[in-house]
Design a protein around this motif. Structure first.
Motif, PDB file in Angstrom:
ATOM      1  N   ARG A 172       0.864  -1.192   0.000  1.00  0.00           N
ATOM      2  CA  ARG A 172       0.000   0.000   0.000  1.00  0.00           C
ATOM      3  C   ARG A 172       0.895   1.234   0.000  1.00  0.00           C
ATOM      4  O   ARG A 172       0.664   2.194  -0.705  1.00  0.00           O
ATOM      5  CB  ARG A 172      -0.903  -0.015   1.242  1.00  0.00           C
ATOM      6  N   HIS A 173       1.930   1.150   0.823  1.00  0.00           N
ATOM      7  CA  HIS A 173       2.925   2.224   0.835  1.00  0.00           C
ATOM      8  C   HIS A 173       4.270   1.590   1.204  1.00  0.00           C
ATOM      9  O   HIS A 173       4.331   0.726   2.071  1.00  0.00           O
ATOM     10  CB  HIS A 173       2.547   3.289   1.867  1.00  0.00           C
ATOM     11  N   LEU A 174       5.319   2.008   0.508  1.00  0.00           N
ATOM     12  CA  LEU A 174       6.652   1.472   0.790  1.00  0.00           C
ATOM     13  C   LEU A 174       7.584   2.634   1.114  1.00  0.00           C
ATOM     14  O   LEU A 174       7.756   3.550   0.296  1.00  0.00           O
ATOM     15  CB  LEU A 174       7.162   0.685  -0.423  1.00  0.00           C
ATOM     16  N   ALA A 175       8.153   2.619   2.319  1.00  0.00           N
ATOM     17  CA  ALA A 175       9.157   3.615   2.695  1.00  0.00           C
ATOM     18  C   ALA A 175      10.522   2.971   2.494  1.00  0.00           C
ATOM     19  O   ALA A 175      10.824   1.956   3.122  1.00  0.00           O
ATOM     20  CB  ALA A 175       8.968   4.022   4.153  1.00  0.00           C
ATOM     21  N   ALA A 176      11.302   3.528   1.560  1.00  0.00           N
ATOM     22  CA  ALA A 176      12.629   2.977   1.270  1.00  0.00           C
ATOM     23  C   ALA A 176      13.664   3.983   1.737  1.00  0.00           C
ATOM     24  O   ALA A 176      13.721   5.103   1.223  1.00  0.00           O
ATOM     25  CB  ALA A 176      12.767   2.709  -0.222  1.00  0.00           C
ATOM     26  N   ASN A 177      14.471   3.583   2.708  1.00  0.00           N
ATOM     27  CA  ASN A 177      15.414   4.511   3.323  1.00  0.00           C
ATOM     28  C   ASN A 177      16.844   3.999   3.199  1.00  0.00           C
ATOM     29  O   ASN A 177      17.079   2.786   3.248  1.00  0.00           O
ATOM     30  CB  ASN A 177      15.062   4.663   4.812  1.00  0.00           C
ATOM     31  N   ASP A 178      17.773   4.921   3.051  1.00  0.00           N
ATOM     32  CA  ASP A 178      19.192   4.559   3.159  1.00  0.00           C
ATOM     33  C   ASP A 178      19.955   5.801   3.576  1.00  0.00           C
ATOM     34  O   ASP A 178      19.736   6.882   3.009  1.00  0.00           O
ATOM     35  CB  ASP A 178      19.736   4.029   1.828  1.00  0.00           C
ATOM     36  N   ILE A 179      20.834   5.638   4.558  1.00  0.00           N
ATOM     37  CA  ILE A 179      21.515   6.818   5.100  1.00  0.00           C
ATOM     38  C   ILE A 179      22.376   7.513   4.055  1.00  0.00           C
ATOM     39  O   ILE A 179      22.597   8.723   4.120  1.00  0.00           O
ATOM     40  CB  ILE A 179      22.362   6.431   6.348  1.00  0.00           C
ATOM     41  N   SER A 180      22.831   6.758   3.064  1.00  0.00           N
ATOM     42  CA  SER A 180      23.723   7.341   2.062  1.00  0.00           C
ATOM     43  C   SER A 180      22.918   7.980   0.928  1.00  0.00           C
ATOM     44  O   SER A 180      22.144   7.308   0.242  1.00  0.00           O
ATOM     45  CB  SER A 180      24.644   6.234   1.518  1.00  0.00           C
ATOM     46  N   ALA A 181      23.147   9.299   0.744  1.00  0.00           N
ATOM     47  CA  ALA A 181      22.395  10.015  -0.296  1.00  0.00           C
ATOM     48  C   ALA A 181      22.784   9.495  -1.678  1.00  0.00           C
ATOM     49  O   ALA A 181      21.931   9.334  -2.556  1.00  0.00           O
ATOM     50  CB  ALA A 181      22.658  11.504  -0.186  1.00  0.00           C
ATOM     51  N   SER A 182      24.081   9.190  -1.883  1.00  0.00           N
ATOM     52  CA  SER A 182      24.493   8.745  -3.220  1.00  0.00           C
ATOM     53  C   SER A 182      23.908   7.358  -3.516  1.00  0.00           C
ATOM     54  O   SER A 182      23.439   7.088  -4.623  1.00  0.00           O
ATOM     55  CB  SER A 182      26.012   8.735  -3.350  1.00  0.00           C
ATOM     56  N   ARG A 183      23.879   6.500  -2.501  1.00  0.00           N
ATOM     57  CA  ARG A 183      23.284   5.172  -2.729  1.00  0.00           C
ATOM     58  C   ARG A 183      21.761   5.289  -2.908  1.00  0.00           C
ATOM     59  O   ARG A 183      21.160   4.539  -3.664  1.00  0.00           O
ATOM     60  CB  ARG A 183      23.655   4.222  -1.581  1.00  0.00           C
ATOM     61  N   SER A 184      21.141   6.242  -2.205  1.00  0.00           N
ATOM     62  CA  SER A 184      19.699   6.448  -2.410  1.00  0.00           C
ATOM     63  C   SER A 184      19.417   6.876  -3.849  1.00  0.00           C
ATOM     64  O   SER A 184      18.393   6.515  -4.427  1.00  0.00           O
ATOM     65  CB  SER A 184      19.161   7.517  -1.464  1.00  0.00           C
ATOM     66  N   ASN A 185      20.363   7.637  -4.433  1.00  0.00           N
ATOM     67  CA  ASN A 185      20.180   8.022  -5.840  1.00  0.00           C
ATOM     68  C   ASN A 185      20.261   6.809  -6.751  1.00  0.00           C
ATOM     69  O   ASN A 185      19.545   6.729  -7.755  1.00  0.00           O
ATOM     70  CB  ASN A 185      21.221   9.078  -6.250  1.00  0.00           C
ATOM     71  N   ARG A 186      21.128   5.868  -6.409  1.00  0.00           N
ATOM     72  CA  ARG A 186      21.179   4.617  -7.198  1.00  0.00           C
ATOM     73  C   ARG A 186      19.842   3.902  -7.122  1.00  0.00           C
ATOM     74  O   ARG A 186      19.347   3.362  -8.102  1.00  0.00           O
ATOM     75  CB  ARG A 186      22.286   3.691  -6.667  1.00  0.00           C
ATOM     76  N   LEU A 187      19.265   3.891  -5.911  1.00  0.00           N
ATOM     77  CA  LEU A 187      17.948   3.266  -5.729  1.00  0.00           C
ATOM     78  C   LEU A 187      16.904   3.946  -6.624  1.00  0.00           C
ATOM     79  O   LEU A 187      16.105   3.276  -7.291  1.00  0.00           O
ATOM     80  CB  LEU A 187      17.565   3.355  -4.249  1.00  0.00           C
ATOM     81  N   ARG A 188      16.954   5.286  -6.668  1.00  0.00           N
ATOM     82  CA  ARG A 188      16.013   6.021  -7.538  1.00  0.00           C
ATOM     83  C   ARG A 188      16.174   5.593  -8.983  1.00  0.00           C
ATOM     84  O   ARG A 188      15.198   5.375  -9.692  1.00  0.00           O
ATOM     85  CB  ARG A 188      16.282   7.532  -7.442  1.00  0.00           C
ATOM     86  N   ARG A 189      17.447   5.456  -9.412  1.00  0.00           N
ATOM     87  CA  ARG A 189      17.686   5.083 -10.819  1.00  0.00           C
ATOM     88  C   ARG A 189      17.175   3.680 -11.102  1.00  0.00           C
ATOM     89  O   ARG A 189      16.615   3.403 -12.159  1.00  0.00           O
ATOM     90  CB  ARG A 189      19.187   5.194 -11.144  1.00  0.00           C
ATOM     91  N   VAL A 190      17.361   2.751 -10.126  1.00  0.00           N
ATOM     92  CA  VAL A 190      16.866   1.376 -10.312  1.00  0.00           C
ATOM     93  C   VAL A 190      15.347   1.413 -10.485  1.00  0.00           C
ATOM     94  O   VAL A 190      14.798   0.827 -11.429  1.00  0.00           O
ATOM     95  CB  VAL A 190      17.265   0.465  -9.118  1.00  0.00           C
ATOM     96  N   LEU A 191      14.665   2.142  -9.604  1.00  0.00           N
ATOM     97  CA  LEU A 191      13.194   2.193  -9.690  1.00  0.00           C
ATOM     98  C   LEU A 191      12.759   2.822 -11.013  1.00  0.00           C
ATOM     99  O   LEU A 191      11.798   2.377 -11.642  1.00  0.00           O
ATOM    100  CB  LEU A 191      12.598   2.939  -8.499  1.00  0.00           C
ATOM    101  N   CYS A 192      13.503   3.832 -11.439  1.00  0.00           N
ATOM    102  CA  CYS A 192      13.181   4.513 -12.696  1.00  0.00           C
ATOM    103  C   CYS A 192      13.255   3.542 -13.888  1.00  0.00           C
ATOM    104  O   CYS A 192      12.435   3.609 -14.805  1.00  0.00           O
ATOM    105  CB  CYS A 192      14.219   5.614 -12.876  1.00  0.00           C
ATOM    106  N   SER A 193      14.219   2.608 -13.852  1.00  0.00           N
ATOM    107  CA  SER A 193      14.395   1.676 -14.972  1.00  0.00           C
ATOM    108  C   SER A 193      13.432   0.497 -14.929  1.00  0.00           C
ATOM    109  O   SER A 193      13.336  -0.246 -15.898  1.00  0.00           O
ATOM    110  CB  SER A 193      15.813   1.097 -14.987  1.00  0.00           C
ATOM    111  N   TYR A 194      12.769   0.279 -13.784  1.00  0.00           N
ATOM    112  CA  TYR A 194      11.966  -0.939 -13.646  1.00  0.00           C
ATOM    113  C   TYR A 194      10.499  -0.707 -13.315  1.00  0.00           C
ATOM    114  O   TYR A 194       9.682  -1.596 -13.529  1.00  0.00           O
ATOM    115  CB  TYR A 194      12.572  -1.844 -12.550  1.00  0.00           C
ATOM    116  N   VAL A 195      10.194   0.452 -12.738  1.00  0.00           N
ATOM    117  CA  VAL A 195       8.854   0.611 -12.165  1.00  0.00           C
ATOM    118  C   VAL A 195       8.152   1.820 -12.789  1.00  0.00           C
ATOM    119  O   VAL A 195       8.751   2.899 -12.876  1.00  0.00           O
ATOM    120  CB  VAL A 195       8.975   0.809 -10.622  1.00  0.00           C
TER     121      VAL A 195
END
Ligand code: SAM
Length: 356
Positions: A172-195
């Motif tokens: 229903r809602h997913l909170a995805a957290n990571d302390i590292s801002a640069s790694r969080s950007n990688r997460l954004r890019r992964v979601l952008c390519s798949y979702v």
């Protein structure tokens, strides 16, 4: 030296496997043309290990075939697992209720060291599958996500498990957290390519210190994944760059179990009563695995008056024994051991239920 004491006669085999090429799994992206992607993966002789294991278990129980949550029925496949041992009958029959649904991951069978080609984008630019260590799906499957759940992925980047959680179609809602801002950007890019954008709109990406989550959003989530930073054993034996065992990172390494315990505790506090928390690492170390779980349970009880039940996941060992090599002697949780014929892991995972 430490692991030869911990694993005894198993260590030489684990060590040589860590030094050899690891195997991958192809997590099918349900937001692409999943049927076409699955057909292409089958043509490579890969099998959906999640489907095959559940089908084998339900065959033993005489239940109806595995049904995916959205109702689509996967085509019957030939399985080499028609003959099952008596031991496997101890797998709970209501597997669809005990494993996060809709996740499809193709692997090559034991002993087959073929590799998957890189995923190709479809006409809309969405990638058909995500390559990852197939053992890293086990913590997600163990989380037992249910339709409508509020989910927290406390240490989420680069995002393989976040992507797998979204494949369930249950968040229903997913909170995805990571302390590292640069790694969080990688997460954004992964979601952008798949979702697709409308699905990723339900994902909130933050870069906070996960240890504070109990104070920020306590008693909130139905499911919490705590996939902590660890000694990343497979990476550490192969890569010099930024190695956690380097002298420069000694203090950080010594503090890891404390950080892991604090993150797990925060995950327990963020869960609502009755909620489930899965703790995972890609380390073989007891100090980072069972000991962290034991200490977090103790602190939750003594300092927060929260009682926590560590759940039995030994049926995972029986369910997935054809794909992974499991350690038989974990006191709490389960551990996938690297093995030359099934070179996944290491991956430790343990499920805890917050009682109140
Ligand atoms: N779950 C990820 C996946 O499947 O792709 C892998 C997570 S990785 C094992 C651990 C992550 O924890 C790292 O990305 C690291 O930046 C993050 N981390 C370290 N300390 C943290 C903290 N205090 N709070 C939140 N995240 C943290």
């Amino acid at each position: 030296m430490n692991y030869s004491v911990q694993f005894g006669s198993l260590w030489p085999s684990i060590r040589v496997s860590l030094l050899s090429e690891q195997k991958y799994g192809a997590l099918v992206n349900n937001f692409s043309d999943a049927d076409r992607v699955s057909r292409e993966l089958k043509l490579l002789n890969a099998v959906d290990f999640v489907y095959e294991s559940q089908k084998a278990a339900q065959h033993v129980h005489g239940d109806s075939p595995v049904e995916r949550v959205r109702g689509e029925e996967t085509a019957p496949q030939e399985t080499h697992r028609e003959q099952l041992s008596v031991e496997q009958t101890q797998v709970p029959s209501s597997l669809s209720a005990s494993i996060s649904p809709n996740i499809k991951c193709y692997t090559f069978s034991k002993g087959d060291i073929s590799r998957f080609p890189p995923a190709r984008p479809d006409a809309l630019g969405t990638l058909g599958y995500y390559l990852l260590d197939a053992a890293s799906l086990l913590p997600v499957l163990a989380l037992n996500v249910q339709p409508g759940d509020l989910i927290l992925d406390l240490c989420a980047a680069p995002g393989g498990k976040t992507l797998a959680l979204l494949q369930t179609g249950c968040c229903r809602h997913l909170a995805a957290n990571d302390i590292s801002a640069s790694r969080s950007n990688r997460l954004r890019r992964v979601l952008c390519s798949y979702v697709p954008k409308d699905i990723s709109a339900d994902v909130r990406i933050t870069s906070w210190d996960g240890r504070k989550w109990g104070e920020l959003e306590g008693d909130t989530y139905n499911r919490v994944l705590v996939d902590v930073p660890c000694t990343t054993d497979r990476h550490s034996v192969m890569e010099e760059d930024n190695n956690i065992f380097s002298r420069m990172r000694l203090k950080e390494r010594q503090m890891l179990p404390m950080l892991q315990m604090q993150l797990l505790l925060a995950g327990l506090l963020a869960a609502r009563p009755g909620g489930e928390v899965v703790y995972s690492t890609c380390s073989l170390s007891q100090l980072q695995n069972e000991y962290v779980v034991e200490r977090a349970v103790e602190v939750a009880e003594t300092e927060y008056n929260i009682s926590v039940h560590v759940e039995d996941l030994s049926y995972f060992r029986r369910l997935f024994q054809d794909t992974f090599s499991f350690f038989a002697d974990c006191r709490l949780g389960e551990l996938v051991l690297p093995h030359l014929t099934a070179n996944f892991g290491p991956m430790y995972f343990c499920r805890l239920r917050r009682e109140q």
